[in-house]
Design a protein around this motif. Structure first.
Motif, PDB file in Angstrom:
ATOM      1  N   SER A   1       3.169  -4.188  -9.285  1.00 17.51           N
ATOM      2  CA  SER A   1       3.888  -5.038  -8.335  1.00 17.51           C
ATOM      3  C   SER A   1       3.041  -5.348  -7.106  1.00 17.51           C
ATOM      4  O   SER A   1       2.950  -6.505  -6.661  1.00 17.51           O
ATOM      5  CB  SER A   1       5.189  -4.343  -7.919  1.00 17.51           C
ATOM      6  OG  SER A   1       5.872  -5.095  -6.941  1.00 17.51           O
ATOM      7  N   ALA A   2       2.386  -4.318  -6.545  1.00 21.35           N
ATOM      8  CA  ALA A   2       1.569  -4.520  -5.343  1.00 21.35           C
ATOM      9  C   ALA A   2       0.370  -5.409  -5.641  1.00 21.35           C
ATOM     10  O   ALA A   2       0.003  -6.287  -4.838  1.00 21.35           O
ATOM     11  CB  ALA A   2       1.116  -3.169  -4.796  1.00 21.35           C
TER      12      ALA A   2
ATOM     13  N   ARG B   1       4.547   0.393  -9.621  1.00 23.53           N
ATOM     14  CA  ARG B   1       4.302   0.048  -8.216  1.00 23.53           C
ATOM     15  C   ARG B   1       2.927  -0.590  -8.055  1.00 23.53           C
ATOM     16  O   ARG B   1       2.761  -1.550  -7.294  1.00 23.53           O
ATOM     17  CB  ARG B   1       4.410   1.292  -7.333  1.00 23.53           C
ATOM     18  CG  ARG B   1       4.098   1.015  -5.863  1.00 23.53           C
ATOM     19  CD  ARG B   1       4.166   2.293  -5.041  1.00 23.53           C
ATOM     20  NE  ARG B   1       5.533   2.788  -4.973  1.00 23.53           N
ATOM     21  CZ  ARG B   1       5.869   4.006  -4.516  1.00 23.53           C
ATOM     22  NH1 ARG B   1       4.920   4.842  -4.136  1.00 23.53           N
ATOM     23  NH2 ARG B   1       7.126   4.366  -4.468  1.00 23.53           N
TER      24      ARG B   1
ATOM     25  N   THR C   1       1.521  -9.000  -6.022  1.00 19.58           N
ATOM     26  CA  THR C   1       1.916  -9.561  -4.725  1.00 19.58           C
ATOM     27  C   THR C   1       0.690 -10.035  -3.952  1.00 19.58           C
ATOM     28  O   THR C   1       0.665 -11.130  -3.391  1.00 19.58           O
ATOM     29  CB  THR C   1       2.677  -8.510  -3.900  1.00 19.58           C
ATOM     30  OG1 THR C   1       3.889  -8.173  -4.585  1.00 19.58           O
ATOM     31  CG2 THR C   1       3.016  -9.050  -2.516  1.00 19.58           C
ATOM     32  N   GLU C   2      -0.357  -9.205  -3.916  1.00 22.90           N
ATOM     33  CA  GLU C   2      -1.565  -9.621  -3.212  1.00 22.90           C
ATOM     34  C   GLU C   2      -2.273 -10.752  -3.954  1.00 22.90           C
ATOM     35  O   GLU C   2      -2.781 -11.690  -3.339  1.00 22.90           O
ATOM     36  CB  GLU C   2      -2.528  -8.451  -3.038  1.00 22.90           C
ATOM     37  CG  GLU C   2      -3.768  -8.869  -2.246  1.00 22.90           C
ATOM     38  CD  GLU C   2      -4.798  -7.777  -2.098  1.00 22.90           C
ATOM     39  OE1 GLU C   2      -5.968  -8.114  -1.790  1.00 22.90           O
ATOM     40  OE2 GLU C   2      -4.471  -6.598  -2.295  1.00 22.90           O
TER      41      GLU C   2
ATOM     42  N   ALA D   1      -5.382   1.948  -6.967  1.00 25.72           N
ATOM     43  CA  ALA D   1      -4.200   1.949  -6.092  1.00 25.72           C
ATOM     44  C   ALA D   1      -4.566   2.192  -4.630  1.00 25.72           C
ATOM     45  O   ALA D   1      -3.954   1.611  -3.715  1.00 25.72           O
ATOM     46  CB  ALA D   1      -3.213   3.004  -6.568  1.00 25.72           C
TER      47      ALA D   1
ATOM     48  N   ASP E   1       1.713   5.635  -2.357  1.00 25.58           N
ATOM     49  CA  ASP E   1       2.440   6.120  -1.188  1.00 25.58           C
ATOM     50  C   ASP E   1       2.795   7.590  -1.379  1.00 25.58           C
ATOM     51  O   ASP E   1       3.433   7.963  -2.376  1.00 25.58           O
ATOM     52  CB  ASP E   1       3.719   5.293  -0.990  1.00 25.58           C
ATOM     53  CG  ASP E   1       4.461   5.680   0.279  1.00 25.58           C
ATOM     54  OD1 ASP E   1       3.794   6.072   1.250  1.00 25.58           O
ATOM     55  OD2 ASP E   1       5.700   5.604   0.273  1.00 25.58           O
TER      56      ASP E   1
ATOM     57  N   ILE F   1      -5.252  -1.033  -2.739  1.00 26.82           N
ATOM     58  CA  ILE F   1      -4.267  -2.112  -2.786  1.00 26.82           C
ATOM     59  C   ILE F   1      -3.106  -1.742  -1.867  1.00 26.82           C
ATOM     60  O   ILE F   1      -2.442  -0.720  -2.102  1.00 26.82           O
ATOM     61  CB  ILE F   1      -3.751  -2.330  -4.221  1.00 26.82           C
ATOM     62  CG1 ILE F   1      -4.907  -2.637  -5.177  1.00 26.82           C
ATOM     63  CG2 ILE F   1      -2.726  -3.468  -4.252  1.00 26.82           C
ATOM     64  CD1 ILE F   1      -4.499  -2.664  -6.632  1.00 26.82           C
ATOM     65  N   PRO F   2      -2.853  -2.508  -0.826  1.00 26.66           N
ATOM     66  CA  PRO F   2      -1.751  -2.184   0.087  1.00 26.66           C
ATOM     67  C   PRO F   2      -0.417  -2.051  -0.655  1.00 26.66           C
ATOM     68  O   PRO F   2      -0.048  -2.895  -1.465  1.00 26.66           O
ATOM     69  CB  PRO F   2      -1.721  -3.392   1.036  1.00 26.66           C
ATOM     70  CG  PRO F   2      -3.115  -3.931   1.000  1.00 26.66           C
ATOM     71  CD  PRO F   2      -3.588  -3.721  -0.414  1.00 26.66           C
ATOM     72  N   GLY F   3       0.276  -0.949  -0.385  1.00 27.71           N
ATOM     73  CA  GLY F   3       1.593  -0.738  -0.972  1.00 27.71           C
ATOM     74  C   GLY F   3       1.595  -0.194  -2.381  1.00 27.71           C
ATOM     75  O   GLY F   3       2.660   0.009  -2.967  1.00 27.71           O
ATOM     76  N   ALA F   4       0.414   0.081  -2.944  1.00 28.17           N
ATOM     77  CA  ALA F   4       0.365   0.545  -4.327  1.00 28.17           C
ATOM     78  C   ALA F   4       0.438   2.061  -4.454  1.00 28.17           C
ATOM     79  O   ALA F   4       0.766   2.578  -5.527  1.00 28.17           O
ATOM     80  CB  ALA F   4      -0.919   0.048  -4.996  1.00 28.17           C
TER      81      ALA F   4
END
Length: 295
Positions: free
Chosen positions: A243-244, A240, A247-248, A224, A232, A227-230
């Motif tokens: 999904s992230a 999450r 998306t990438e 995570a 937070d 991986i951007p946005g995975a």
């Protein structure tokens, strides 16, 4: 009526011969159908073999007792000899099966270190990465001698340009060739596939009421964080991460798929069955062998 081992082995032999003919004729539709039939027959052969071994063990149990009295009148268990197949340090599961389970979870070629980390995180047994050093060579020798006798082999990922074994990456023989090719974008794409596979396994365990191990969460966190946005605010959510990662992956997919397909087509026309699984010989080895043959 259940087919005997001998009948299934004859069926496997016939299917392999027909598959070779279809590939020589470049009949892709027939080859795909025959591969499916071959896998079904291999699974039936494995079940029949297991049934035969179980029946043999039961007969042996009836013929010779498993316990005998010692001099104090107590009972001790007579241990059976271990199977000859190479097993893990824990002695429970063969190393090749451990690797197969980890790679199936990850869904893409992976390094011995990652394979070992995944197995220990999800299967609660040790898998020493150094034990994998000779596994691919052992599998190649077995395939060269027996062909498609096993349901799967632990094989190599292939470089897209030279079609040689990708250094340090293992794969599963039943995966499509495209999935085992390492093109310029494939390592990142495979990293994202690994992340999704790990997160999905954690979701399955959680849904089944089996809390994942700390090692499993640590493994997911490592994915995570890259991986951007995975990931937070220290909130690690498998959904999450999935999904992230997807998306990438969508950004790379078209170009990566094109590179893999092109390399796979070359491999199918240029390489033997063994080379398609374990890679062509590196150029320096081929030149060395050719030089030696000339003397």
């Amino acid at each position: 009526m259940t087919a005997s081992l001998e009948e299934l082995e004859e069926r496997l032999s016939q299917l392999r011969a027909r598959l070779r003919e279809a590939r020589r004729a470049r009949d892709n539709a027939a080859a795909s159908r025959l591969r499916r039939e071959l896998r079904t027959a291999e699974e039936a052969w494995e079940r029949a073999l297991d049934a035969e071994e179980t029946a043999g063990a039961a007969a042996e149990d009836q013929q010779s007792p498993l316990h005998s009295a010692d001099f104090r009148g107590t009972r001790r268990t007579i241990s059976r000899p271990a199977p000859r197949e190479k097993r893990s340090p824990a002695g429970a599961v063969p190393v090749r099966e451990q690797v197969h389970q980890s790679l199936t979870l990850l869904g893409a070629p992976a390094s011995p270190k990652l394979i070992s980390s995944v197995y220990e995180a999800f299967f609660s047994e040790p898998l020493v990465a150094t034990k994998l050093a000779s596994l691919r060579r052992d599998e190649e020798r077995s395939f060269s001698a027996q062909g498609y006798a096993r349901p799967y082999y632990i094989c190599a990922a292939l470089t897209h340009d030279r079609l040689t074994p990708a250094r340090g990456l293992l794969a599963v023989s039943v995966w499509p060739l495209e999935r085992r090719i390492i093109a310029p974008l494939s390592q990142r794409a495979d990293f994202l596939t690994h992340a999704v596979g790990t997160a999905e396994q954690i979701e399955r365990l959680t849904s089944a009421g089996h809390p994942p191990s700390d090692a499993a969460w640590q493994l997911l966190r490592r994915f995570a964080l890259n991986i951007p946005g995975a990931y937070d605010n220290d909130d690690l959510d498998p959904a999450r991460v999935i999904s992230a990662a997807r998306t990438e992956a969508a950004v790379h997919q078209e170009s990566d798929d094109a590179g893999r397909r092109a390399a796979a087509e070359r491999a199918r026309t240029q390489l033997t069955d063994t080379q398609q699984l374990f890679g062509a010989a590196p150029l320096h080895n081929a030149l060395r062998d050719a030089g030696g043959a000339g003397h």
